[in-house]
Motif scaffolding. Structure first.
Motif, short mmCIF file in Angstrom:
data_model
loop_
_atom_site.label_atom_id
_atom_site.label_comp_id
_atom_site.label_asym_id
_atom_site.label_seq_id
_atom_site.Cartn_x
_atom_site.Cartn_y
_atom_site.Cartn_z
N ASP A 177 0.52 6.14 3.64
CA ASP A 177 -0.58 6.90 3.04
C ASP A 177 -1.63 5.96 2.45
O ASP A 177 -2.83 6.25 2.49
CB ASP A 177 -0.06 7.83 1.94
N ARG A 178 -1.18 4.85 1.87
CA ARG A 178 -2.10 3.94 1.17
C ARG A 178 -2.72 2.89 2.08
O ARG A 178 -3.85 2.46 1.86
CB ARG A 178 -1.36 3.25 0.01
N PHE A 179 -1.96 2.44 3.07
CA PHE A 179 -2.42 1.34 3.91
C PHE A 179 -2.61 1.70 5.37
O PHE A 179 -3.02 0.87 6.17
CB PHE A 179 -1.43 0.17 3.83
N GLY A 180 -2.28 2.94 5.74
CA GLY A 180 -2.36 3.34 7.13
C GLY A 180 -1.03 3.13 7.83
O GLY A 180 -0.10 2.53 7.27
N PRO A 181 -0.92 3.58 9.07
CA PRO A 181 0.35 3.46 9.80
C PRO A 181 0.64 2.02 10.19
O PRO A 181 -0.27 1.21 10.34
CB PRO A 181 0.12 4.32 11.05
N PRO A 182 1.90 1.67 10.35
CA PRO A 182 2.25 0.31 10.76
C PRO A 182 1.87 0.07 12.21
O PRO A 182 1.68 1.00 12.99
CB PRO A 182 3.77 0.26 10.57
N ARG A 198 9.20 -2.58 10.50
CA ARG A 198 8.36 -1.61 9.80
C ARG A 198 8.88 -1.37 8.39
O ARG A 198 8.11 -1.29 7.43
CB ARG A 198 8.32 -0.28 10.57
N LEU A 199 10.21 -1.23 8.26
CA LEU A 199 10.80 -1.01 6.94
C LEU A 199 10.59 -2.23 6.05
O LEU A 199 10.24 -2.10 4.87
CB LEU A 199 12.30 -0.70 7.08
N TYR A 200 10.80 -3.42 6.61
CA TYR A 200 10.67 -4.65 5.82
C TYR A 200 9.24 -4.81 5.30
O TYR A 200 9.02 -5.05 4.09
CB TYR A 200 11.07 -5.86 6.65
N TYR A 201 8.26 -4.69 6.20
CA TYR A 201 6.88 -4.91 5.78
C TYR A 201 6.35 -3.77 4.91
O TYR A 201 5.48 -3.99 4.07
CB TYR A 201 5.98 -5.14 7.00
N ALA A 202 6.86 -2.57 5.11
CA ALA A 202 6.49 -1.47 4.21
C ALA A 202 6.94 -1.77 2.79
O ALA A 202 6.19 -1.59 1.82
CB ALA A 202 7.10 -0.15 4.70
N TRP A 203 8.20 -2.23 2.63
CA TRP A 203 8.71 -2.58 1.31
C TRP A 203 7.97 -3.78 0.74
O TRP A 203 7.66 -3.83 -0.45
CB TRP A 203 10.22 -2.86 1.38
N PHE A 250 -1.61 -10.97 1.54
CA PHE A 250 -2.59 -10.68 2.58
C PHE A 250 -1.98 -10.84 3.97
O PHE A 250 -2.25 -10.04 4.87
CB PHE A 250 -3.81 -11.60 2.43
N ARG A 251 -1.14 -11.87 4.13
CA ARG A 251 -0.47 -12.07 5.42
C ARG A 251 0.42 -10.87 5.75
O ARG A 251 0.44 -10.38 6.89
CB ARG A 251 0.38 -13.34 5.37
N ILE A 252 1.15 -10.37 4.77
CA ILE A 252 2.01 -9.20 4.97
C ILE A 252 1.18 -8.00 5.41
O ILE A 252 1.56 -7.26 6.33
CB ILE A 252 2.80 -8.89 3.68
N LEU A 253 0.03 -7.81 4.77
CA LEU A 253 -0.84 -6.69 5.12
C LEU A 253 -1.34 -6.81 6.56
O LEU A 253 -1.37 -5.83 7.31
CB LEU A 253 -2.03 -6.64 4.16
N SER A 310 -0.37 -4.17 9.63
CA SER A 310 -1.42 -3.41 10.33
C SER A 310 -1.67 -3.90 11.75
O SER A 310 -2.42 -3.26 12.49
CB SER A 310 -2.72 -3.48 9.53
N GLY A 311 -1.05 -5.04 12.13
CA GLY A 311 -1.23 -5.56 13.48
C GLY A 311 -2.43 -6.46 13.64
O GLY A 311 -2.74 -6.91 14.75
N LEU A 312 -3.12 -6.78 12.53
CA LEU A 312 -4.32 -7.61 12.60
C LEU A 312 -4.00 -9.09 12.75
O LEU A 312 -4.89 -9.89 13.06
CB LEU A 312 -5.17 -7.41 11.35
N ASP A 313 -2.77 -9.46 12.50
CA ASP A 313 -2.43 -10.89 12.56
C ASP A 313 -2.56 -11.46 13.96
O ASP A 313 -2.64 -12.67 14.15
CB ASP A 313 -0.99 -11.11 12.05
N ARG A 314 -2.61 -10.60 14.98
CA ARG A 314 -2.65 -11.08 16.37
C ARG A 314 -4.02 -10.98 17.02
O ARG A 314 -4.19 -11.41 18.14
CB ARG A 314 -1.65 -10.28 17.22
#
Length: 380
Positions: A40-45, A54-59, A108-111, A115-119
């Protein structure tokens, strides 16, 4: 003794029940509640993440939320941040930190990973600010690295086609707002010089435009209309008047000429046919006006259905010039300079008919009588 065993069994069952409930609650929080809040806060993984990822990065995002929401500085100020081609994400994050644009590199790296932007951060220039929080910085990177976007609007496009190209180019988030302004324009000063048209279809000047990212739909339309007003010279206005047309009628007829013509040097001939028909009270019998009335054809994926069927020519619409005399109520597209000039300065002919040549050249043959017109039909 038996009674004591029963009590012990009941206590054991109760403890087991409590532990089961507690385990279920923990599982719910771990697997459902926290990931849902983060989404809800950051958008879908990112879709490429596995379920454990997904669970790890969500936490991880949940635990770093405070750092992500905190801007590096309170004072606002524009920073042009340039990302090089094939620059590693780790280097980008490090430079963002050094530039004072993010507060916490790891958060920031986790975000970015979530979100898939790291690639896939695009090379280019980004307009950022230290007053932005890390989430806003990430969203700015998501939009791509061009501060200015150039689009080309082709002559003969209707407003819906223009809106779609603007959205696909990244300038518009929604086509509906653009079309709403076209249909109900603001009271701009420039429109007074254009005799206050009821809508802006026909007045969006074709050509190439360069807009800064973030330019509003209203500003985009205003630039197109202002260019149209500059294009509509006194000579063109006087030419419309010589043909017995108001400014709006001249634009309507130019829009029909634009859609009917393929070879621009034939535009004055096509204009002469329609003007001759208007003067004698004949119907225009123009296919593009029917195409405009039909609207979008989902099967053919086009706004301009071709070929038309015989039943299409019977559509009950004020735009159908096969059943209504005179001009349609509005322009059917946005004409270019050549079509406007053709209506203002048509060829002087006695033609009342034209049809496509049989050589697939895009050119037409013109006739004075209906009999001549029929004799020019293509035969297989």
């Amino acid at each position: 003794m038996t009674s004591r065993k029963k009590r012990t069994a009941r206590v054991g069952l109760f403890i087991f029940f409590l532990l089961s409930c507690l385990g279920g609650l923990v599982a719910f929080v771990v697997l459902v509640d926290i990931p849902s809040r983060v989404a809800d806060r950051f958008g879908p993984p990112a879709e490429e993440l596995s379920l454990p990822e997904r669970l790890y990065y969500a936490w991880a995002l949940f635990l770093h939320e405070r750092q992500l929401h905190a801007p590096s500085e309170v004072e606002d100020g524009e920073v042009i941040f340039t990302i090089g081609t094939d620059e590693p994400t780790s280097a980008i994050i490090q430079r963002l930190k050094q530039s004072g644009l993010i507060q916490d590199e790891e958060a920031f790296r986790i975000l970015l990973v979530y979100s898939g932007l790291d690639r896939g951060i695009q090379a280019g220039q980004y307009e950022l600010s230290p007053a932005m929080d890390s989430i806003q910085v990430a969203r700015a990177l998501q939009k791509g690295g061009r501060l200015e976007i150039t689009v080309t609007i082709l002559s003969g496009w209707r407003a819906e086609e223009i809106a779609r190209v603007l959205r696909l180019s990244g300038l518009l988030e929604s086509e509906s707002q653009f079309l709403e302004i076209v249909r109900q324009p603001p009271q701009w000063e420039v429109l007074k010089s254009l005799d206050d048209p009821p809508g802006l279809e026909g007045f969006l000047m074709p050509g190439s435009y360069t807009f800064r990212r973030g330019t509003s739909a209203e500003q985009i339309i205003a630039q197109m209309v202002e260019r149209f007003a500059r294009t509509l010279t006194p000579e063109i206005r006087e030419g419309f008047a010589r043909q017995g047309l108001t400014l709006y009628q001249g634009v309507i007829l130019a829009s029909i000429v634009e859609r009917e013509g393929v070879v621009k040097e034939e535009y004055p001939l096509i204009a002469s046919v329609f003007l001759n028909r208007l003067r004698t009270g004949m119907k225009l019998d123009s296919d593009p006006t029917v195409q405009y009335a039909l609207g979008y054809d989902a099967q053919l994926n086009t706004w301009w259905k071709n070929p038309l069927k015989s039943e299409d020519l019977k559509i009950n619409s004020p735009y159908n010039t096969y059943i209504n005399t005179g001009l349609p109520p509005t322009p059917i597209c946005n004409p270019g300079l050549e079509a406007l000039q053709a209506v203002a300065n048509p060829a002087q002919t006695s033609y009342y008919y034209f049809r496509a040549r049989c050589d697939q050249s895009g050119r037409h043959v013109f006739s004075e009588t209906y009999e001549q017109h029929l004799s020019q039909a293509c035969h297989e």
